[in-house]
Scaffold this motif. Structure first.
Motif, mmCIF file in Angstrom:
data_model
loop_
_atom_site.group_PDB
_atom_site.id
_atom_site.type_symbol
_atom_site.label_atom_id
_atom_site.label_comp_id
_atom_site.label_asym_id
_atom_site.label_seq_id
_atom_site.Cartn_x
_atom_site.Cartn_y
_atom_site.Cartn_z
ATOM 1 N N ARG A 205 -20.786 39.280 16.992
ATOM 2 C CA ARG A 205 -20.814 40.524 16.211
ATOM 3 C C ARG A 205 -20.142 41.652 16.999
ATOM 4 N NH1 ARG A 205 -26.527 43.213 15.309
ATOM 5 N NH2 ARG A 205 -26.227 43.507 17.524
ATOM 6 N N THR A 206 -20.453 41.705 18.310
ATOM 7 C CA THR A 206 -19.804 42.715 19.147
ATOM 8 C C THR A 206 -18.286 42.551 19.095
ATOM 9 O OG1 THR A 206 -21.701 42.640 20.624
ATOM 10 C CG2 THR A 206 -19.720 43.713 21.457
ATOM 11 N N ARG A 208 -16.475 41.289 16.828
ATOM 12 C CA ARG A 208 -15.987 41.751 15.519
ATOM 13 C C ARG A 208 -15.966 43.265 15.473
ATOM 14 N NH1 ARG A 208 -19.059 37.759 12.378
ATOM 15 N NH2 ARG A 208 -17.620 36.041 12.076
ATOM 16 N N ALA A 209 -17.067 43.872 15.954
ATOM 17 C CA ALA A 209 -17.179 45.333 15.898
ATOM 18 C C ALA A 209 -16.090 45.986 16.725
ATOM 19 C CB ALA A 209 -18.553 45.765 16.399
ATOM 20 N N TYR A 210 -15.549 45.246 17.698
ATOM 21 C CA TYR A 210 -14.502 45.825 18.532
ATOM 22 C C TYR A 210 -13.105 45.447 18.067
ATOM 23 C CZ TYR A 210 -17.666 48.318 21.377
ATOM 24 O OH TYR A 210 -18.580 49.244 21.763
ATOM 25 N N GLY A 211 -13.053 44.911 16.840
ATOM 26 C CA GLY A 211 -11.757 44.701 16.217
ATOM 27 C C GLY A 211 -10.904 43.625 16.862
ATOM 28 N N LEU A 212 -11.526 42.659 17.539
ATOM 29 C CA LEU A 212 -10.728 41.577 18.122
ATOM 30 C C LEU A 212 -10.215 40.684 16.995
ATOM 31 C CD1 LEU A 212 -12.850 40.534 21.225
ATOM 32 C CD2 LEU A 212 -11.189 42.370 20.992
ATOM 33 N N PRO A 213 -9.033 40.110 17.171
ATOM 34 C CA PRO A 213 -8.506 39.223 16.129
ATOM 35 C C PRO A 213 -9.394 37.988 15.943
ATOM 36 C CG PRO A 213 -6.909 39.536 17.918
ATOM 37 C CD PRO A 213 -8.120 40.280 18.289
ATOM 38 N N GLN A 214 -9.456 37.537 14.697
ATOM 39 C CA GLN A 214 -10.325 36.420 14.340
ATOM 40 C C GLN A 214 -10.096 35.186 15.213
ATOM 41 O OE1 GLN A 214 -12.760 36.429 12.322
ATOM 42 N NE2 GLN A 214 -13.133 34.335 11.636
ATOM 43 N N MET A 216 -9.077 34.990 18.226
ATOM 44 C CA MET A 216 -9.646 35.225 19.550
ATOM 45 C C MET A 216 -11.175 35.090 19.502
ATOM 46 S SD MET A 216 -8.495 38.442 21.747
ATOM 47 C CE MET A 216 -9.146 38.892 23.325
ATOM 48 N N ILE A 219 -11.975 31.209 19.033
ATOM 49 C CA ILE A 219 -11.669 30.317 20.163
ATOM 50 C C ILE A 219 -12.338 30.796 21.446
ATOM 51 C CG2 ILE A 219 -9.818 29.375 21.592
ATOM 52 C CD1 ILE A 219 -8.069 29.483 19.046
ATOM 53 N N VAL A 220 -12.195 32.089 21.733
ATOM 54 C CA VAL A 220 -12.691 32.576 23.018
ATOM 55 C C VAL A 220 -14.207 32.745 23.027
ATOM 56 C CG1 VAL A 220 -12.607 34.486 24.655
ATOM 57 C CG2 VAL A 220 -10.511 33.728 23.520
ATOM 58 N N HIS A 221 -14.742 33.378 21.980
ATOM 59 C CA HIS A 221 -16.152 33.738 22.060
ATOM 60 C C HIS A 221 -17.088 32.742 21.378
ATOM 61 C CE1 HIS A 221 -15.620 37.533 24.106
ATOM 62 N NE2 HIS A 221 -14.565 37.743 23.353
#
Lengths: 305, 546
Positions: A205-206, A208-214, A216, A219-221
């Protein structure tokens, strides 16, 4: 970390010792012996054979004798394949089994993770349901059904691939698929479950809230967290896959070591059974260690010292 | 607070949030208007389930998959509802950022602080890795994290709760936001840490000039921190206005009720002539973190060190302390629920070191109520079964009918309708469950009840009811309580003797009125001030910075 690995391997020695001891005496408790045949051998011949293979001694003496040889790295002669030592048999078969199992594992891991991830991202859609359906199919249909079916369709009817043997890359396709199929299913389900959980977690959720690309975020989180439960499954699974499969080897006529386990046990080929038991035990120990080390590498909260 | 201009940067109009659940659609937010001006601090206050968080989740595109939203949310004229993800991603994390309640779970446990702060910097600002790292270091200095170079390499679990929230704030500030949405950012923190974090937010706001939208259930924070307030109840804004107006002249009944829900009253001390029920001396609890034959030597953690207390009939001893102070451990050790050293005497009988079997006859007299009313009731038993279970052990001679009569009596006593005894715990609210847990203890007619944070998971208004209930049953049964809590207001209202713990030892103790009104040790003073006079603390912090 290295110290931990060494300690773990040292700690495995008593475990292996217990397994060897237990297997040894269990084999001897089973009725019959390696030289029992439909037509009983002449008493003199049997006596000779028993003497050559030290079977005339008391069991505990045989046990000590076996341990002594084992300590020198000698697994003894096979009682049934008379011209071969157990080392030779396993040495010839193991590379085939490892190759087959390794490829199946790789295929399963790749396809399983991708399918599981896609299903999780499209939860409760037709994509998700089809993946689950395929996964359930893969788990429920036994490989002694899948193997002849694949062999029949692709080997005999379509003549696309060899129906058996182990001499060309093409010949490996069907056995690898057969062996990988249930693993694909299990891994896809595991990844799907843990991925759904990871996607719902606060740190995603964090992200997403920080506008990271989907891409990323997934795969990353999410995926890295979702991999952790799969890794603990992979330890025993890898050990099982790499030490061969009786069914697949028999149906496709592969020279692996899986069949020795069954044949050896049926024929009371004591040394061969002991050899395979030791190999499987060592693989289980080693792969569980690898899993634990991988865990520490992937999850900074896990530390060994 | 700073003077704000009247430029609206965040405008929420008639927003509605609906969740599609197996029991049908649930409307969490039912048409709310709200706005934030540039540079101002707005608080949204409400009890759990009021929908206050869900508005912001909806606005930022963070609703759970079963949630849907209608209405309009604009940021500087740009509509956010229905905005494609790629466009929304240019605003969230850059111009509008969020911090959350649980800094532990809100950070990814698998990556370093550096990586997590750098990600949004690089995504939004297009900075190189080394430039982003420099910026991250700057940010950590800005939020006053000690030893920032080393902290960049740390993982979230290696930081304290307060430091983690500072990291979240650093992330939030990375791209110079216009608006920081803080969703209960201090609820999971101890009061002294809470005061530090609020002070930090106020300082940063002054320095950087962003607006803050603060979501909280804690009116003390609102009063000390916000310019303007929205009071929410059941998905609607019931009242809004300047903080001072709302606190001095509340118009709506609900707001009045919330303001009146702060725990109040006090308990007169019991006389020294009252018999001593429980006497503990030199209590020590040591947890051995086990080493193994292959995993190296273990170490010892002294959770409680040389703590003693004397509990008289009818007395309530409040044990306060922040997380990790050993207060709960002490409570459990007193009841012999975990191994300890020292000496515990219950009504003349030394019970120290008694095993389960030896303790059994004493258990009915020494009851315990736990914090989590969800986890401590078996979900597969009816309420009647849960509260009468102890009777099966302690009064095995009772007939089923007699047990049922006692269950009815106990439920009536805690203010629950006895006809609900055939229902299961999940059918009850948090406050009702805590009543059930109390009924389970009271039914055995105990003399001492250890209450471990019994009100901490509850809203203030529900808390108040539980406090009233505890007072009543204490009087009618002449019960003695050991009341463990981090919530000083509740302890102040309920107990007549207070023990302040920190790191396993007693910092200060005495009659509640003395400890609370005239604390002696610095630690207790800080604690009291952070809990009861937050505005003063924040003002002093602000003054110190000038």
């Amino acid at each position: 970390m290295l110290g931990y690995a060494v300690r773990r391997l040292l700690g495995a020695i008593p475990t292996l010792f217990l397994i060897i001891t237990f297997a040894f005496f269990l084999m001897r408790v089973a009725p019959g012996g390696p030289f029992d045949r439909e037509r009983t051998l002449e008493a003199k011949v049997l006596e000779n054979l028993n003497r050559v293979f030290h079977l005339d001694k008391p069991v505990w003496e045989q046990y000590l004798y076996y341990l002594g040889n084992l300590a020198r790295g000698d697994l003894g002669p096979s009682f049934i394949y008379r011209d071969f030592s157990v080392q030779q048999l396993l040495g010839n078969g193991l590379p085939v089994s490892i190759q087959l199992g390794g490829m199946a594992l790789l295929v399963a891991l790749l396809i399983g993770s991708v399918l599981g991830t896609i299903a999780a991202l499209r939860q409760n859609s037709w994509v998700d349901y089809s993946v689950i359906a395929v996964a359930t199919f893969g788990i429920t249909v036994p490989n002694f059904v899948v193997a002849p079916l694949l062999s029949l369709v692709f080997g005999v009817w379509l003549s696309l691939l060899p129906a058996g043997g182990w001499n060309s890359p093409e010949s490996m396709v069907l056995p690898v698929i057969t062996l990988a199929l249930p693993q694909v299913a299990i891994i896809a389900r595991l990844i799907r479950g843990s991925m759904i959980e990871a996607l719902r977690s606060d740190h995603v959720r964090t992200a997403r809230a920080y506008g990271l690309p989907q891409r990323m975020i997934v795969i990353v989180h999410a995926l890295r967290a979702a991999c952790l439960p799969v890794i603990s499954y992979l330890g025993p699974a890898a050990a099982a896959l790499l030490t061969g499969s009786v069914v697949v080897e028999t149906i496709f006529g592969l020279p692996g070591i899986g069949r020795y386990f069954v044949q050896g046990a049926l024929n009371r080929d004591y040394t061969l059974v002991m050899g395979t038991v030791i190999i499987i035990a060592v693989f289980v120990v080693v792969f569980n260690l690898i899993v634990d080390l991988l865990y520490a590498a992937l999850d900074p909260r896990v530390r060994y010292d | 607070m700073m003077k704000q201009n009247e430029e609206r940067i965040f405008d929420i109009r008639d927003i509605r949030v609906t969740f599609d659940t197996p029991d049908g659609a649930v409307e969490a937010v039912r048409g709310v208007d709200m706005h934030v001006n540039a540079g101002e601090t707005v608080a949204v206050v409400g009890e759990s389930g009021s929908g206050k968080s869900q508005i912001m989740m909806a606005a930022m595109g963070l609703l759970a998959t079963n949630g849907s939203v209608s209405g309009s949310v604009t940021y500087r004229g740009q509509e956010l509802i229905g905005l494609p993800r790629a466009k929304l991603n240019r605003i969230r994390g850059a111009k509008v950022t969020m911090i959350f309640q649980e800094p532990m779970t809100s950070l990814d446990p698998l990556y370093t602080i550096e990586r997590q702060i750098c990600e949004p910097i690089r995504v939004h600002g297009g900075l190189s890795a080394s430039a982003a790292r420099k910026r991250a270091l700057e940010l950590l200095k800005l939020v006053h994290i000690p030893d920032p170079e080393r902290r960049l390499k740390s993982y979230p679990h290696e930081l304290s709760g307060g430091q983690r929230q500072r990291v979240m704030i650093a992330m939030a500030l990375a791209n110079d936001p216009d608006l920081l949405i803080a969703d209960e950012p201090t609820t999971a923190l101890d009061v002294t840490i809470q005061a530090e974090i609020l002070g930090l937010l106020a300082e940063l706001q002054k320095k950087l000039g962003m607006a803050i939208l603060f979501i909280t259930h804690d009116l003390g924070i609102v009063e000390a921190f916000a310019d303007r307030v929205y009071v929410m109840q059941k998905g609607l804004v019931v009242e809004t206005g300047a903080t001072e107006d709302i606190f001095q002249r509340p118009q709506k009944d609900y707001t009045k009720m919330l303001l009146a829900a702060e725990p109040e009253g006090h308990k007169p001390p019991v006389g020294n002539d009252q018999p001593v029920l429980l006497d503990a001396r030199d209590m020590c609890v040591t947890f051995t973190i086990k080493g193994g034959f292959l995993s190296g030597p273990g170490y010892e953690l002294k959770a409680v060190q040389n703590v003693g207390l004397t509990l008289r009939a009818g007395q309530t001893i409040g044990i306060v302390g922040e997380s990790g102070s050993g207060k709960s451990t002490l409570g459990r050790a007193l009841l012999q629920l975990l191994p300890s050293e020292g000496r515990v005497v219950y009504q003349g009988t030394p019970i120290q070191g008694f095993d389960r079997a030896a303790m059994r006859p004493y258990r009915r007299n020494l009851q315990m109520v736990f914090q989590d009313p969800y986890g401590s009731l078996s979900p597969r038993m009816t309420v009647g079964e849960i509260i009468t279970e102890g009777l099966l052990v302690h009064e095995p001679g009772l007939s089923a009918r007699e047990r049922d009569r006692r269950a009815i009596q106990a439920l009536e006593e805690v203010g629950l309708d006895p006809s609900m005894r055939n229902r299961f715990p999940h059918e009850f609210s948090g406050g009702q469950r805590q009543r059930i847990a109390i009924a389970r203890a009271v039914i055995l007619k105990p003399t001492v009840i250890v209450l471990d944070e019994p009100t901490s998971a509850l809203d203030r208004s529900v808390q108040k009811q539980i406090i009233t209930l505890l007072r009543r049953i204490q009087e009618s049964h002449n019960l003695s309580f050991i009341f463990i809590s981090h919530d000083l207001a509740v302890v102040k209202a309920l107990s007549d003797y207070a023990i302040v713990m920190r790191s396993g030892t007693v910092v200060e103790e005495g009659p509640t009125s003395e400890v609370f009104d005239n604390p002696q040790s610095d630690y207790t003073k800080d604690l009291m001030e952070a809990a009861f006079n937050l505005r003063e603390v924040l003002n002093r912090q602000a003054a110190a910075r000038v």
